[in-house]
Design a protein around this motif. Structure first.
Motif, PDB file in Angstrom:
ATOM      1  N   VAL A 283       0.836  -1.208   0.000  1.00 53.56           N
ATOM      2  CA  VAL A 283       0.000   0.000   0.000  1.00 53.56           C
ATOM      3  C   VAL A 283       0.868   1.254   0.000  1.00 53.56           C
ATOM      4  CG1 VAL A 283      -0.265  -0.225   2.513  1.00 53.56           C
ATOM      5  CG2 VAL A 283      -1.811   1.242   1.263  1.00 53.56           C
ATOM      6  N   GLN A 284       2.002   1.185   0.681  1.00 53.93           N
ATOM      7  CA  GLN A 284       2.878   2.364   0.765  1.00 53.93           C
ATOM      8  C   GLN A 284       3.397   2.798  -0.607  1.00 53.93           C
ATOM      9  OE1 GLN A 284       3.236  -0.245   2.943  1.00 53.93           O
ATOM     10  NE2 GLN A 284       3.960   0.455   4.931  1.00 53.93           N
TER      11      GLN A 284
ATOM     12  N   PHE B 247     -10.807   7.795   3.912  1.00 60.54           N
ATOM     13  CA  PHE B 247     -11.578   6.849   4.722  1.00 60.54           C
ATOM     14  C   PHE B 247     -12.955   7.413   5.033  1.00 60.54           C
ATOM     15  CE2 PHE B 247      -7.292   5.608   5.105  1.00 60.54           C
ATOM     16  CZ  PHE B 247      -7.288   4.261   5.370  1.00 60.54           C
TER      17      PHE B 247
ATOM     18  N   PHE C 284      -5.349  12.379  11.534  1.00 64.04           N
ATOM     19  CA  PHE C 284      -4.478  12.169  12.689  1.00 64.04           C
ATOM     20  C   PHE C 284      -4.858  13.212  13.741  1.00 64.04           C
ATOM     21  CE2 PHE C 284      -1.591  10.968   9.018  1.00 64.04           C
ATOM     22  CZ  PHE C 284      -1.964   9.642   9.070  1.00 64.04           C
TER      23      PHE C 284
ATOM     24  N   PHE D 109       1.850  15.094   5.930  1.00 65.43           N
ATOM     25  CA  PHE D 109       2.387  13.815   6.405  1.00 65.43           C
ATOM     26  C   PHE D 109       3.002  12.972   5.286  1.00 65.43           C
ATOM     27  CE2 PHE D 109       2.115   9.363   7.655  1.00 65.43           C
ATOM     28  CZ  PHE D 109       2.668   9.385   8.921  1.00 65.43           C
TER      29      PHE D 109
ATOM     30  N   ILE E 103       6.961  11.873   4.529  1.00 66.30           N
ATOM     31  CA  ILE E 103       7.376  10.478   4.380  1.00 66.30           C
ATOM     32  C   ILE E 103       8.153  10.319   3.070  1.00 66.30           C
ATOM     33  CG2 ILE E 103       6.497   8.134   3.941  1.00 66.30           C
ATOM     34  CD1 ILE E 103       6.174   8.912   6.833  1.00 66.30           C
ATOM     35  N   LYS E 104       7.675  11.015   2.026  1.00 67.50           N
ATOM     36  CA  LYS E 104       8.334  10.891   0.724  1.00 67.50           C
ATOM     37  C   LYS E 104       9.512  11.849   0.607  1.00 67.50           C
ATOM     38  CE  LYS E 104       4.372   8.867  -1.543  1.00 67.50           C
ATOM     39  NZ  LYS E 104       3.299   8.944  -0.533  1.00 67.50           N
TER      40      LYS E 104
ATOM     41  N   PRO F  33       1.599  -3.875   9.925  1.00 66.65           N
ATOM     42  CA  PRO F  33       2.738  -4.769  10.125  1.00 66.65           C
ATOM     43  C   PRO F  33       2.943  -5.092  11.609  1.00 66.65           C
ATOM     44  CG  PRO F  33       3.506  -2.529   9.847  1.00 66.65           C
ATOM     45  CD  PRO F  33       1.996  -2.474   9.820  1.00 66.65           C
TER      46      PRO F  33
ATOM     47  N   GLU G  14      -3.964   4.330  11.310  1.00 70.66           N
ATOM     48  CA  GLU G  14      -2.774   3.598  10.877  1.00 70.66           C
ATOM     49  C   GLU G  14      -2.855   3.285   9.385  1.00 70.66           C
ATOM     50  OE1 GLU G  14      -4.211   3.025  13.752  1.00 70.66           O
ATOM     51  OE2 GLU G  14      -2.608   3.151  15.247  1.00 70.66           O
ATOM     52  N   GLU G  15      -4.040   2.843   8.933  1.00 73.24           N
ATOM     53  CA  GLU G  15      -4.187   2.526   7.516  1.00 73.24           C
ATOM     54  C   GLU G  15      -3.998   3.773   6.662  1.00 73.24           C
ATOM     55  OE1 GLU G  15      -7.066  -1.395   7.697  1.00 73.24           O
ATOM     56  OE2 GLU G  15      -7.887   0.469   6.923  1.00 73.24           O
ATOM     57  N   ALA G  16      -4.499   4.904   7.154  1.00 70.11           N
ATOM     58  CA  ALA G  16      -4.315   6.155   6.411  1.00 70.11           C
ATOM     59  C   ALA G  16      -2.830   6.466   6.283  1.00 70.11           C
ATOM     60  CB  ALA G  16      -5.040   7.295   7.120  1.00 70.11           C
ATOM     61  N   ALA G  17      -2.080   6.296   7.380  1.00 74.34           N
ATOM     62  CA  ALA G  17      -0.647   6.586   7.335  1.00 74.34           C
ATOM     63  C   ALA G  17       0.050   5.668   6.332  1.00 74.34           C
ATOM     64  CB  ALA G  17      -0.033   6.429   8.722  1.00 74.34           C
ATOM     65  N   LEU G  18      -0.325   4.383   6.339  1.00 72.60           N
ATOM     66  CA  LEU G  18       0.287   3.438   5.399  1.00 72.60           C
ATOM     67  C   LEU G  18      -0.040   3.838   3.967  1.00 72.60           C
ATOM     68  CD1 LEU G  18      -0.485   0.049   7.192  1.00 72.60           C
ATOM     69  CD2 LEU G  18       1.726   1.166   7.035  1.00 72.60           C
ATOM     70  N   SER G  19      -1.312   4.250   3.721  1.00 66.01           N
ATOM     71  CA  SER G  19      -1.694   4.608   2.356  1.00 66.01           C
ATOM     72  C   SER G  19      -0.971   5.868   1.894  1.00 66.01           C
ATOM     73  CB  SER G  19      -3.209   4.798   2.247  1.00 66.01           C
ATOM     74  OG  SER G  19      -3.588   6.066   2.743  1.00 66.01           O
ATOM     75  N   LEU G  20      -0.448   6.641   2.851  1.00 66.52           N
ATOM     76  CA  LEU G  20       0.323   7.832   2.483  1.00 66.52           C
ATOM     77  C   LEU G  20       1.807   7.501   2.370  1.00 66.52           C
ATOM     78  CD1 LEU G  20      -1.539  10.338   4.787  1.00 66.52           C
ATOM     79  CD2 LEU G  20      -1.615  10.299   2.299  1.00 66.52           C
ATOM     80  N   GLY G  21       2.136   6.215   2.490  1.00 66.88           N
ATOM     81  CA  GLY G  21       3.508   5.795   2.233  1.00 66.88           C
ATOM     82  C   GLY G  21       4.355   5.557   3.464  1.00 66.88           C
ATOM     83  N   ALA G  22       3.778   5.704   4.676  1.00 71.29           N
ATOM     84  CA  ALA G  22       4.600   5.555   5.877  1.00 71.29           C
ATOM     85  C   ALA G  22       4.926   4.087   6.138  1.00 71.29           C
ATOM     86  CB  ALA G  22       3.858   6.135   7.076  1.00 71.29           C
ATOM     87  N   SER G  23       6.125   3.828   6.661  1.00 77.07           N
ATOM     88  CA  SER G  23       6.496   2.471   7.027  1.00 77.07           C
ATOM     89  C   SER G  23       5.813   2.108   8.338  1.00 77.07           C
ATOM     90  CB  SER G  23       8.004   2.383   7.201  1.00 77.07           C
ATOM     91  OG  SER G  23       8.387   3.163   8.318  1.00 77.07           O
ATOM     92  N   GLY G  24       5.920   0.821   8.719  1.00 77.26           N
ATOM     93  CA  GLY G  24       5.313   0.372   9.963  1.00 77.26           C
ATOM     94  C   GLY G  24       5.823   1.141  11.167  1.00 77.26           C
ATOM     95  N   TRP G  25       7.143   1.303  11.264  1.00 80.72           N
ATOM     96  CA  TRP G  25       7.715   2.008  12.408  1.00 80.72           C
ATOM     97  C   TRP G  25       7.278   3.462  12.460  1.00 80.72           C
ATOM     98  CZ3 TRP G  25       9.182  -0.150  16.545  1.00 80.72           C
ATOM     99  CH2 TRP G  25       9.827  -1.395  16.542  1.00 80.72           C
ATOM    100  N   LYS G  26       7.306   4.096  11.271  1.00 82.90           N
ATOM    101  CA  LYS G  26       6.906   5.513  11.237  1.00 82.90           C
ATOM    102  C   LYS G  26       5.445   5.656  11.625  1.00 82.90           C
ATOM    103  CE  LYS G  26      10.192   7.988   8.536  1.00 82.90           C
ATOM    104  NZ  LYS G  26      10.816   8.040   7.217  1.00 82.90           N
TER     105      LYS G  26
ATOM    106  N   TYR H 126       4.581   8.048  14.655  1.00 81.95           N
ATOM    107  CA  TYR H 126       3.912   9.333  14.417  1.00 81.95           C
ATOM    108  C   TYR H 126       2.403   9.278  14.650  1.00 81.95           C
ATOM    109  CZ  TYR H 126       8.205  11.079  12.305  1.00 81.95           C
ATOM    110  OH  TYR H 126       9.490  11.483  12.113  1.00 81.95           O
ATOM    111  N   VAL H 127       1.812   8.093  14.526  1.00 83.75           N
ATOM    112  CA  VAL H 127       0.347   8.027  14.586  1.00 83.75           C
ATOM    113  C   VAL H 127      -0.141   7.266  15.821  1.00 83.75           C
ATOM    114  CG1 VAL H 127      -1.718   7.221  13.396  1.00 83.75           C
ATOM    115  CG2 VAL H 127       0.145   8.244  12.091  1.00 83.75           C
TER     116      VAL H 127
END
Lengths: 367, 274, 310
Positions: free
Chosen positions: A71-72, A80, A86, A97, A101-102, B10, C188-200, C204-205
């Motif tokens: 998804v990333q 959603f 957030f 945000f 990240i990018k 994850p 969390e899903e929103a953060a992932l869909s914006l490209g964030a890794s699991g740790w980030k 951050y969220v």
């Protein structure tokens, strides 16, 4: 093609949520995924985004197979239903945000966020927290956040589900304008057929995991593939007729039954607009009592009670209504101008059959 | 929607793995270790060690005092919860915050201050001594300490249930002609009873294991005011490991039985919800 | 005990407003119940608290300070801080891991895992201490092996830490699980869909959204860690100046008939309890406010949506 699904299925445990779905969306289209809740449309959206994995089949975004892309990395924008803003971040930080990240440069982030704030009419709100916003503002922040890093597709899950009914209309118009300005391929999930008809270029209709029909709003309304679509998009009156002597009858109503055997049943469906009413009880063969008239602005909805007690719905414009001089409780005569033969929920419908102008000529109706 | 097989978030393997590892190292292996050691003792020896007259006297005091303390807490805890939820009076916020004080106060401090308060020359003991009541350094002292440590349980279990009690139901009873007393007996009390018993069981379970607050105030005279946890320590100091472990296993098994009982009680208490 | 008292103030105001409608007790009963509650609270809660400070200062400020500046007392304070500084972070890491897998994922045996996490609450502290003696004491499983390498766990700081970790094991996880469950996975899903890794995403969220619950768990865990008596009493060995924690020091001073000094040390622990209650009350007030905020979006401004013609 911007998005393409090939033979996509999704099973949760033993339950099939999405069953062998194929469709594609062209670059820049605004497409609605429409269906009753539990129909699998949200699952389809989540699979396109990468939040859910298909059990079978392939998903392509801009010609690239994305099944194995997380998804990333898919470069999609997802809005959603709950907006999922957030809560601990300001509007600015929410929108920034994905850019952070990018690893965008700080100045570029600043410029892009302010460009979006301007575009979405959120100027001056950048320092607010989500709880300091109205429902409509929250939704626009969620869209801005999804659009920030210029995604190849924008996916929205029930985008108008959580806002007040009275501002929903305005937000719909606004989404169309926004889409026209940005021209980003957009898919949104809705259970509201009116919303789908009004907003989208094309509609994809789901029911119980199956794709029932794809088409423009006009196509799905005027040429429904099956009874489910016909019932779900717009209002459908349904009559169950009994065949006798080559005619299918319901009280005074008669329709050609072709070569169906005597005593068998036949079901027909027709839109409210197909019912033509006259205040002259002898104008048409069938009679009914006008029970209620509902004024819906320029349109009116009329409920006719047939002698058998069955109620059918009709629609007409204000002009037509004024010309007829009707009042509730009055006896009227009517005719069904166009109808289709129904063969069960998932089965294809017959082509539209036009009756003649009077009930007496139904025998000669062309098929 | 049905159970999610795929979850995009994850870290499931990592966090569950660590949780199970840490749980095993800190909790499960030590408990298992104790049981395995006790299994090395023959059943006859175990029974003899676990039922010496001194041990029986200690159980009697521990369970008896815990039961009385839990009863006191059930009565006063119910009154406190009722008053805090239903009435408005000065210092209410302060009283509400103070209810958690026994949770937060180290048990040694509780024992110290209670023994001082209830000693013959203490603030409260001085009024009890002339009446011939020996509150500190006696079994009564044990009850006092256990009442203190168990106090928050009944109040905090009852409070949310009382808050969620629909006033409309009571009003309905009133419109049907029921007196206030009648409404309380036939509508409010039956609804609260399972929760009250749950709170009672929680206070009782806590009291059985309690050590710190009791030893300061009990006097700790063998066969009279010596609680079971203290006897474990005494056995250990006598290097009688088997004796200590036998007593510990008895307490542990009773704790587990109570834990299961409380879980069942909680399920029973929530049977009217949804 | 988190959030239980959330709406007590509101409800009681409602109750008051409705009292005219005849579903209230008579004023006499009401007055009687409030009086009983008041007396019980004063005798069992307020007096013990006030008594700690009264006794601690019975010999004035100088007596108080002299009692605290005793080197053995000072070393007990240091040991207590050290033990808390080790055991609280250990349980925080565990609590975060446990809450993440329990709140965000579905798997078989989840109810059993939650019950097992709560297990230490139902084990008597004395029994808990004994378990570690059985593991690491001279007579225990690893005792001889440890002894031959001159590693001391029992009657030393590691044993105290282990016992404390056991006793405070559930606190952080228990507070975090419901908070993480309530926030769901959307953010969390929103953060992932914006490209964030699991740790980030976590950093951050997730972490910011559970920070108050985490703080609450840490405060409770810390209070118990610093105040634990029974379990620590068994594994410490009571070596004055070395393995005495503050609660053990209180007992020792009391046994030495040095009541003022015992109460002086106890007063520090009572202050810790008051501090804990203060934070708890603040967090509950905050939770109540946030809850009410989240319930209501602001009214829509005029015009609702912009005409998006740039």
């Amino acid at each position: 093609m911007s998005i393409e699904l090939r033979n996509v299925s999704k099973k949760f445990g033993g339950v099939t949520a999405v069953n062998n779905v194929n469709f594609s969306v062209k670059e820049g289209e605004l497409v609605a995924l429409l269906g009753p809740s539990g129909g699998g449309k949200t699952t389809v959206l989540r699979m396109i985004s990468g939040l859910e994995m298909p059990s079978e089949g392939d998903i392509f975004i801009r010609g690239e197979r994305v099944n194995d892309i997380s998804v990333q990395k898919r470069n999609i924008g997802f809005v959603f239903q709950s907006y999922a803003l957030f809560k601990n971040m300001t509007v600015f930080k929410n929108i920034a945000f994905g850019l952070k990240i990018k690893k965008w440069a700080k100045n570029d982030i600043h410029d892009r966020v302010h460009e979006l704030l301007h575009l979405l009419g959120l100027e001056g709100l950048d320092k607010r927290y989500p709880h300091q916003l109205s429902g409509g503002q929250r939704q626009r922040v969620a869209i801005a956040r999804a659009l920030a890093s210029k995604p190849s597709v924008l996916l929205l899950d029930e985008p108008f589900g959580a806002v007040d009914a009275k501002i929903r209309q305005e937000l719909r118009d606004w989404l169309v304008t926004l889409h026209n300005d940005l021209n980003v391929t957009t898919l949104f999930v809705t259970h509201d057929q009116e919303e789908a008809m009004e907003v989208s270029n094309r509609i994809v209709i789901f029911s119980r995991g199956n794709l029932e029909q794809i088409g423009s709003p006009r196509e799905v309304y005027e040429e429904p593939n099956n009874e489910f679509v016909a019932r779900f998009v717009g209002v459908l009156n349904v009559l169950e007729l009994t065949v006798q002597g080559g005619l299918a009858r319901f009280g005074e109503l008669e329709f050609p039954a072709l070569d169906r055997p005597d005593g068998s049943k036949m079901r027909i469906g027709f839109r409210p607009f197909a019912v033509q009413i006259s205040s002259d009880t002898s104008a048409y063969r069938c009679r009914a009592v006008l029970r209620h008239t509902f004024f819906l602005g320029v349109m009116l909805r009329l409920e006719l009670e047939l002698p058998s007690g069955l109620v059918i719905r009709s629609r007409m414009t204000k002009e037509e209504y004024s010309a007829l001089v009707l009042k509730d409780g009055q006896e009227v005569s009517f005719i069904i101008k166009r109808y289709r033969i129904l063969r069960g929920e998932g089965e294809p419908l017959s082509p539209e059959i036009h009756s003649g102008d009077t009930a007496f000529s139904t025998h000669g109706a062309g098929i | 929607m049905a159970e999610k097989k795929f979850n995009v978030l994850p870290g499931f393997g990592l966090t569950l793995g660590y949780t199970l590892f840490y749980l095993s190292v800190v909790v499960l292996i030590p408990i298992a270790g104790l049981f395995l050691r006790v299994f090395e003792i023959s059943w006859a020896d175990f029974w003899r060690l676990a039922t010496t007259p001194r041990a029986l006297a200690a159980y009697k005091l521990t369970f008896g005092a815990s039961f009385i303390a839990a009863c006191i807490n059930a009565v006063f805890g119910a009154i406190l919860a009722w008053v805090l939820v239903r009435y408005h009076f000065p210092m209410k916020r302060f009283m509400d915050a103070l209810i958690d004080f026994p949770f937060a106060l180290p048990t040694a401090v509780a024992g110290l201050t209670l023994s001082n308060l209830f000693a013959a020359n203490g603030w409260l003991g001085q009024y009890l001594a002339p009446l011939g009541i020996k509150a500190a350094f006696s079994p009564l002292g044990v009850v006092i300490a256990l009442t203190f440590v168990g106090m928050p349980f009944v109040v905090r279990t009852l409070q949310p249930v009382l808050e969620n009690l629909e006033r409309e139901i009571e009003e309905a009873a009133a419109t049907l002609g029921a007196s206030r007393f009648r409404t309380f007996c036939s509508i409010i009390a039956p609804t609260l009873l399972p929760t009250l018993i749950t709170g009672f069981a929680l206070a009782f379970a806590r009291a059985i294991g309690e050590y710190g607050s009791v030893i300061f105030i009990a006097g700790n005279i063998p066969n009279q005011s010596e609680i079971a946890p203290l006897l474990i320590i005494i056995r250990l100091e006598e290097y009688d490991y088997s004796g200590a472990m036998a007593l510990a296993v008895v307490l542990l098994v009773i704790s587990f039985v109570l834990l299961i009982t409380i879980n069942l009680l909680e399920r029973w208490a929530s049977r009217y919800q949804h | 005990m988190a959030g239980n008292v959330k709406s007590s103030a509101r409800t009681s105001r409602d109750a008051n407003a409705k009292s005219q409608r005849g579903t209230e007790e008579s004023p006499f009963i009401k007055w009687l119940l409030v009086s009983i509650a008041m007396i019980f609270t004063i005798v069992f809660l307020l007096l013990p608290l006030v008594n700690v400070f009264a006794q601690a200062f019975s010999k004035g400020w100088s007596g108080y300070l002299t009692a605290l500046s005793d080197p053995d007392t000072m070393s007990a304070i240091k040991l207590t801080l050290l033990v808390a500084a080790i055991s609280v972070p250990l349980n925080v890491v565990f609590g975060l891991a446990a809450a993440w897998c329990i709140a965000k994922f579905n798997f078989r045996g989840k109810p059993l895992l939650i019950t097992l996490i709560d297990l230490p609450f139902s084990v008597s502290p004395v029994v808990a201490g004994l378990m570690f003696v059985v593991m690491f004491g001279l007579q225990g499983y690893f005792g001889p092996w440890l002894d031959s390498r001159d590693i001391k766990i029992i009657f030393a700081v590691p044993g105290i830490v282990l016992a404390t970790v056991f006793i405070t094991f559930p606190f952080v996880a228990r507070e975090l699980i419901p908070v993480m469950q309530a926030t769901g996975s959307d953010q969390e899903e929103a953060a992932l869909s914006l490209g964030a890794s699991g740790w980030k995403t976590f950093w951050y969220v997730t972490l910011p959204s559970v920070k108050w619950g985490l703080l609450y768990g840490v405060i409770l865990c810390n209070a118990r860690a610093m105040g634990e008596f029974g379990a620590v009493s068994i594994v410490s060995g009571h070596i004055t100046g070395q393995t005495d924690t503050m609660p053990l020091r209180v007992e020792k001073l009391y046994q030495e008939y040095n009541a003022t000094a015992a109460f002086a040390v106890a007063s520090l622990l009572a202050l810790l309890a008051l501090f804990t209650l203060g934070i708890k009350t603040f967090l509950e007030w905050k939770q109540e406010r946030d809850f009410e905020r989240a319930q209501h979006a602001l009214p829509e401004p005029d015009p609702i949506a912009p005409s998006s013609n740039p």
